[in-house]
Design a protein around this motif. Structure first.
Motif, PDB file in Angstrom:
ATOM      1  N   ARG A 108      12.838  15.574  -9.896  1.00  0.00           N
ATOM      2  CA  ARG A 108      13.316  15.662  -8.512  1.00  0.00           C
ATOM      3  C   ARG A 108      12.130  15.617  -7.539  1.00  0.00           C
ATOM      4  O   ARG A 108      12.179  14.955  -6.503  1.00  0.00           O
ATOM      5  CB  ARG A 108      14.129  16.943  -8.332  1.00  0.00           C
ATOM      6  N   ALA A 109      11.056  16.289  -7.902  1.00  0.00           N
ATOM      7  CA  ALA A 109       9.873  16.266  -7.034  1.00  0.00           C
ATOM      8  C   ALA A 109       9.323  14.846  -6.916  1.00  0.00           C
ATOM      9  O   ALA A 109       8.887  14.419  -5.839  1.00  0.00           O
ATOM     10  CB  ALA A 109       8.806  17.217  -7.581  1.00  0.00           C
ATOM     11  N   ALA A 110       9.378  14.116  -8.019  1.00  0.00           N
ATOM     12  CA  ALA A 110       8.903  12.726  -7.978  1.00  0.00           C
ATOM     13  C   ALA A 110       9.800  11.886  -7.072  1.00  0.00           C
ATOM     14  O   ALA A 110       9.321  11.008  -6.346  1.00  0.00           O
ATOM     15  CB  ALA A 110       8.842  12.147  -9.389  1.00  0.00           C
ATOM     16  N   PHE A 111      11.118  12.141  -7.111  1.00  0.00           N
ATOM     17  CA  PHE A 111      12.025  11.441  -6.188  1.00  0.00           C
ATOM     18  C   PHE A 111      11.500  11.544  -4.764  1.00  0.00           C
ATOM     19  O   PHE A 111      11.505  10.588  -4.000  1.00  0.00           O
ATOM     20  CB  PHE A 111      13.420  12.091  -6.179  1.00  0.00           C
ATOM     21  N   GLU A 112      11.064  12.748  -4.443  1.00  0.00           N
ATOM     22  CA  GLU A 112      10.801  13.026  -3.038  1.00  0.00           C
ATOM     23  C   GLU A 112       9.500  12.426  -2.538  1.00  0.00           C
ATOM     24  O   GLU A 112       9.210  12.485  -1.347  1.00  0.00           O
ATOM     25  CB  GLU A 112      10.884  14.544  -2.817  1.00  0.00           C
ATOM     26  N   THR A 113       8.755  11.796  -3.454  1.00  0.00           N
ATOM     27  CA  THR A 113       7.610  11.013  -2.980  1.00  0.00           C
ATOM     28  C   THR A 113       8.066   9.649  -2.469  1.00  0.00           C
ATOM     29  O   THR A 113       7.293   8.949  -1.825  1.00  0.00           O
ATOM     30  CB  THR A 113       6.591  10.758  -4.111  1.00  0.00           C
ATOM     31  N   MET A 114       9.288   9.287  -2.812  1.00  0.00           N
ATOM     32  CA  MET A 114       9.773   7.935  -2.506  1.00  0.00           C
ATOM     33  C   MET A 114      10.431   7.915  -1.126  1.00  0.00           C
ATOM     34  O   MET A 114      11.653   7.801  -0.988  1.00  0.00           O
ATOM     35  CB  MET A 114      10.781   7.490  -3.566  1.00  0.00           C
ATOM     36  N   ALA A 115       9.583   8.044  -0.113  1.00  0.00           N
ATOM     37  CA  ALA A 115      10.119   8.110   1.251  1.00  0.00           C
ATOM     38  C   ALA A 115      10.881   6.838   1.607  1.00  0.00           C
ATOM     39  O   ALA A 115      11.838   6.868   2.389  1.00  0.00           O
ATOM     40  CB  ALA A 115       8.964   8.333   2.234  1.00  0.00           C
ATOM     41  N   ALA A 116      10.468   5.720   1.006  1.00  0.00           N
ATOM     42  CA  ALA A 116      11.101   4.440   1.346  1.00  0.00           C
ATOM     43  C   ALA A 116      12.520   4.334   0.804  1.00  0.00           C
ATOM     44  O   ALA A 116      13.268   3.431   1.172  1.00  0.00           O
ATOM     45  CB  ALA A 116      10.254   3.287   0.807  1.00  0.00           C
ATOM     46  N   GLN A 117      12.908   5.202  -0.071  1.00  0.00           N
ATOM     47  CA  GLN A 117      14.231   5.064  -0.695  1.00  0.00           C
ATOM     48  C   GLN A 117      14.968   6.405  -0.734  1.00  0.00           C
ATOM     49  O   GLN A 117      15.579   6.769  -1.736  1.00  0.00           O
ATOM     50  CB  GLN A 117      14.057   4.493  -2.118  1.00  0.00           C
ATOM     51  N   THR A 125       0.841  -1.209   0.000  1.00  0.00           N
ATOM     52  CA  THR A 125       0.000   0.000   0.000  1.00  0.00           C
ATOM     53  C   THR A 125       0.874   1.257   0.000  1.00  0.00           C
ATOM     54  O   THR A 125       0.627   2.205  -0.765  1.00  0.00           O
ATOM     55  CB  THR A 125      -0.922  -0.013   1.235  1.00  0.00           C
ATOM     56  N   ALA A 126       1.898   1.237   0.813  1.00  0.00           N
ATOM     57  CA  ALA A 126       2.766   2.424   0.893  1.00  0.00           C
ATOM     58  C   ALA A 126       3.486   2.662  -0.431  1.00  0.00           C
ATOM     59  O   ALA A 126       3.559   3.797  -0.927  1.00  0.00           O
ATOM     60  CB  ALA A 126       3.782   2.246   2.025  1.00  0.00           C
ATOM     61  N   ARG A 127       3.984   1.594  -1.037  1.00  0.00           N
ATOM     62  CA  ARG A 127       4.718   1.758  -2.295  1.00  0.00           C
ATOM     63  C   ARG A 127       3.782   2.181  -3.420  1.00  0.00           C
ATOM     64  O   ARG A 127       4.155   2.953  -4.295  1.00  0.00           O
ATOM     65  CB  ARG A 127       5.461   0.462  -2.686  1.00  0.00           C
ATOM     66  N   ARG A 128       2.576   1.647  -3.410  1.00  0.00           N
ATOM     67  CA  ARG A 128       1.608   2.051  -4.433  1.00  0.00           C
ATOM     68  C   ARG A 128       1.275   3.549  -4.293  1.00  0.00           C
ATOM     69  O   ARG A 128       1.233   4.283  -5.292  1.00  0.00           O
ATOM     70  CB  ARG A 128       0.326   1.227  -4.325  1.00  0.00           C
ATOM     71  N   ASP A 129       1.077   3.971  -3.065  1.00  0.00           N
ATOM     72  CA  ASP A 129       0.764   5.390  -2.838  1.00  0.00           C
ATOM     73  C   ASP A 129       1.890   6.283  -3.362  1.00  0.00           C
ATOM     74  O   ASP A 129       1.639   7.266  -4.070  1.00  0.00           O
ATOM     75  CB  ASP A 129       0.587   5.659  -1.333  1.00  0.00           C
ATOM     76  N   GLU A 130       3.104   5.927  -3.004  1.00  0.00           N
ATOM     77  CA  GLU A 130       4.248   6.711  -3.484  1.00  0.00           C
ATOM     78  C   GLU A 130       4.290   6.746  -5.003  1.00  0.00           C
ATOM     79  O   GLU A 130       4.515   7.785  -5.618  1.00  0.00           O
ATOM     80  CB  GLU A 130       5.561   6.109  -2.977  1.00  0.00           C
ATOM     81  N   ALA A 131       4.109   5.583  -5.597  1.00  0.00           N
ATOM     82  CA  ALA A 131       4.196   5.503  -7.054  1.00  0.00           C
ATOM     83  C   ALA A 131       3.097   6.324  -7.705  1.00  0.00           C
ATOM     84  O   ALA A 131       3.312   6.979  -8.740  1.00  0.00           O
ATOM     85  CB  ALA A 131       4.136   4.043  -7.512  1.00  0.00           C
ATOM     86  N   GLU A 132       1.936   6.301  -7.121  1.00  0.00           N
ATOM     87  CA  GLU A 132       0.844   7.090  -7.711  1.00  0.00           C
ATOM     88  C   GLU A 132       1.124   8.580  -7.619  1.00  0.00           C
ATOM     89  O   GLU A 132       0.865   9.329  -8.567  1.00  0.00           O
ATOM     90  CB  GLU A 132      -0.491   6.732  -7.042  1.00  0.00           C
ATOM     91  N   LYS A 133       1.672   8.986  -6.485  1.00  0.00           N
ATOM     92  CA  LYS A 133       2.031  10.406  -6.367  1.00  0.00           C
ATOM     93  C   LYS A 133       3.099  10.780  -7.381  1.00  0.00           C
ATOM     94  O   LYS A 133       3.031  11.835  -8.023  1.00  0.00           O
ATOM     95  CB  LYS A 133       2.535  10.694  -4.951  1.00  0.00           C
TER      96      LYS A 133
END
Lengths: 241, 241, 241, 241, 241, 241
Positions: free
Chosen positions: E188-197, E65-73
């Motif tokens: 870069r903004a998309a990077f920053e949705t990837m809290a897990a990485q 769920t967390a990874r899907r949310d990040e990817a969607e953002k």
């Protein structure tokens, strides 16, 4: 054309290369009546004569004489004609005059095939240079406008690259395994003329045995001794065998 | 062993591959008395029958029937025996049972040589899979413990990879050029059974001519038509020719 | 910058290479208003004029004159400016002075792109040398400290390697297929000036047709004639197309 | 043998290469007591000093002086001894006398390891030539018959190829990642002596960080800064680590 | 055809790959009006979510769920449509049904180009499998007999392989450098949705800067941020640029 | 960590591979106190037991029992723990369950290094599959989300590919030469438990001698017996040695 008028050409950097790397092919074709010419661009006097140099008071001339003697004995055992160019080794440098001389030799003897070193050898730049020279002289001998009076122009004899000392480091891939069992005794006898490099006798005996096992694996034959070669150009053939 | 008891095996993905890529070798060896078996793992019904699919109302069965008919006619012209496995194409999938069946076929016919696809083909994964299957079945047939009752165990027939549609993109390197001039007429006649792929007739005629020129360049012969092959394993030989 | 002030540079070993290998690109860009300069380092007088040498009493000067005439006619048909360096062939040797002269030429014309030979060609060492020279002159022309008075310094024009005679043997991989259909007639007309190499007319017509089929396969276009090139450096682009 | 009698040898084309590409290894081994010799075959005066050449009235001598000064400062910071050969650049040409001089240097210092350029660099032929020269001088120094009075003969020090500017275009594959974190400050300080190439400071800082991340990924360590090297010969070892 | 009806397709193994590796291309083409579809075969839930797994009590569903949310953002920021297949990772396994579904997707959207992983990745077999699947689905969609009712049949959209984490270890060679400076802020903004990485934000910012410098070096442009791609098939073109 | 708590892992296709290919490394590390686990995915019962199958009335179970006995004796001599998976050979097929089991084994023993087959082996597809499985299980064991309860997660143990039967045909390049002289007697003794493959005793003794000569050539040491390995990932190191 009977075998007795056929020829083969071996072009090598140092005076002993032809023994370790192509002695079997030489002896085999000599035994079939071919005139096999072996070109040694140098005597390997500096770089491949460590044992001699360990003797006190050794001179360059003495080493060259000793290596030439050995090479002549080996050539005789194998049945080849030796041609020494004495260009020096480590580093070998080949002037264009020598390349032209080799082109003339190609024209003169019109070899059925050519044996020379691998394309690369990071341990020995003389080897790759000799290979390059063997190829370039062949290309020149094929040119109709190169000494047009010297006829006929060379055809397209295949080139086979013989086995370097550390095959995997030289990007050398054996795609041809030649059965040398019938002449193994001659190859081994030729080894034993090379007093300066006695440590290689067993090494290259083992190479012949390994290639023999591999030749058996890649065929339905029992082959005890073989030499590996890398064919450089496509084989033109009427048989898929 | 007389030629009449010798065999060759061709393993291909689709029903027309053997014609474009190996028709010359097949006709040549058939003309020498070999029994040549051609395995088509599929009919190329989905991926290599565009012209048929452009006809209104075409069905998969109709395409398969048409492609089989063409392949049978072509095989007859070339002198080969066709074996269709009907596994489906685009994508081809090969179950282990088929690999075992092919291993049995290797044991049964003991081919002198094997022809199959290149190792890679980024345009056509069915091709590289067929090549892989041809190799794996051969390896299994060499195992003494695989169906030990089915004797004799397979030796080591050479594998030759035939020419893909775009050679440089497939990491395919022709190291063998086979003169197919004596049977060119048969190869061309076989092309013409392939109504579904008429656009390829001229393409592969030009391929044969180009390989012919190259065969002449790499030899002292005049060769008009040739096929290129990549030998997969080292050639075991008594001749450097 | 309008096309009429744009240029392209072709650097080749022998006087006919530009016709077979790059005639389409040359004619195409000439038709677009580019000034295309073709450098021939030699006339191919020794190695690529077999037909002339078969005439009795032929001399080197006669061959050179004949080959120059043909090349000039071909250049005129294609719309290029020919620059002959007359360095000799088989073997070609390129002195540093020539490399400097080529560096000056790069600075002077500032080509949009450069065409030259493949990196390797085991059949023809003149070809790979010409390719090396084309690259080294470009590198020198990029150096700010090389003849700083000759401005501006060269940027980074892409280099494209044109098709060698036997592509797979030269490690040449076409990653660029140029549609030359609009200028095919000119390329073919240029072929026909090459009386000394008539055997190549059909060979390179077939090459153009094969590359045309491949260009169609790799796009959604119908392309009849194409030339293959190997781009040497990464393409810098705003489009993934 | 204590570290204080151990040595290392760096052979580079231009005066700044050792800083960007091997500064970490140099500082690391200097800090361990090794005497590190850095050979610069040229000053990079023509090809790698664009910023200086943009100054009005600049002369070749001024550029060479400036680059030498920078290199000396950098060598001092890293703890190495600089040896400038002043052979010229773009193009670099290396006479046999220099190769012999380098062979003598190998004999004299008997390095534990050697650092030099990648085998290929299509952007910079000086680099690949320097690499070739470093290898050939090493081979000559290994020859027992080369200046036999200069003893002992060189053993087989490993060669490591340092990172070129565009690794993937140079066929350079890093198989060794050296942790340079302990000496990073020195490497960065050495960067900052290179006023002529300020644009590279950040570029090579990022290189060090990327190789650091990769070094961590390929081990169980946390490594912040690393240098990548391609080991040229097999590693002879008692440990699989 | 106006851009608004054009499409592009990205096929990746894990939910964040498209951001690090192709985020620039996606944002660029989205900004040009293309409909960009991003397929994530898995969420990278097991193998690329280490930070989440370090939290106590974490479950697979929570990670997905967390990874899907990040990817969607991230997809939203970049302007792409996300399609998650949830096939599982480490190891990813792709059933034939999914390949067929992807073939249908190819037919449906008819992409102008395709982005996917490198052919090899010894650190991550999911990546090379995703690349293989992207290629095979494309081949199937090109077959006239595959779901002939689903028209039109796919043409030959180019495939570009995006940059793996350790390029030199993956036999990945960038031959295309895409200027992504205009959309860098979005990447870069998309990077920053990837809290897990989070550890990858700076790593891939540096990658973009390095490729930018290289893009400038290979052109006459000033490019700050770029993405590297390996074009898989030959470029069919009317321009040598 | 003392050696007594360190481990190593060998993953091989058939029951004798570990003896010929890695027996020296195993005995060496066992002698240093490591717990060495050897996984044999099959017994080599079909494909590598020709001698047994030549006995009348032989059954698959008898062959498997005989091969297991030999392998256990060899493992005992070398000091390793044998784990037989009995998956069948020629062809080997590895279900995902086995890969997961191997991933668990990686987690459980946390090996310092891993030994397995070459990436390619055209003579033996079981070998390359075993290599692939060894790699994929390692990748899974590194995933934080794979069985998170089984801690700690695997780090990045290096993988070394041991020597195949015909190295040059398998694209295997030895970049690591391990001195096994201290344990040669054990390796040879382990050979002699392999009654079913007596023909290989001398073959692999010669391999060890050849690699020993090469190890001496690439160092300043006298090494009599060595094993060659291809390191798969970059070496992370503090030493250039």
């Amino acid at each position: 054309m009977s075998n007795s008028s056929k020829t083969a050409l071996v072009i090598s950097a140092h005076s002993a290369d032809f023994v370790w790397r192509a002695g079997g092919a030489i002896a085999l074709y000599a035994s079939r009546g071919y005139a096999v010419s072996v070109v040694c661009l140098s005597f390997g006097e500096r770089g491949e004569s460590a044992k001699l140099w360990r003797q006190a008071g050794m001179t360059l001339d003495q080493v060259k004489t000793a290596r030439r003697d050995e090479a002549e004995k080996a050539a005789e055992i194998l049945g080849a004609k030796l041609r020494c160019f004495d260009l020096g080794d480590y580093p070998l440098r080949v002037p264009d005059e020598t390349i032209m001389e080799l082109a003339d030799l190609y024209r003169e003897i019109a070899p059925e095939f050519v044996l020379t070193h691998s394309l690369d050898d990071p341990y020995n730049f003389d080897h790759s240079l000799a290979s390059r020279v063997a190829q370039e002289a062949r290309i020149i001998a094929q040119a109709h406008g190169h000494r047009p009076e010297l006829t006929p122009v060379l055809g397209a004899p295949p080139i086979f690259l013989f086995e370097p000392h550390q095959p995997e480091q030289c990007h050398w891939h054996p795609n041809t395994l030649l059965d040398i069992s019938p002449v193994w005794d001659k190859k081994r006898a030729a080894f034993e003329t090379m007093a300066a490099q006695e440590h290689l006798w067993e090494y290259y005996t083992r190479v012949a045995l390994q290639r023999g096992v591999q030749a058996s694996r890649n065929s339905n034959l029992k082959i005890r001794y073989a030499e590996g070669y890398q064919r450089l150009f496509p084989q033109v053939t009427e048989e898929l065998a």
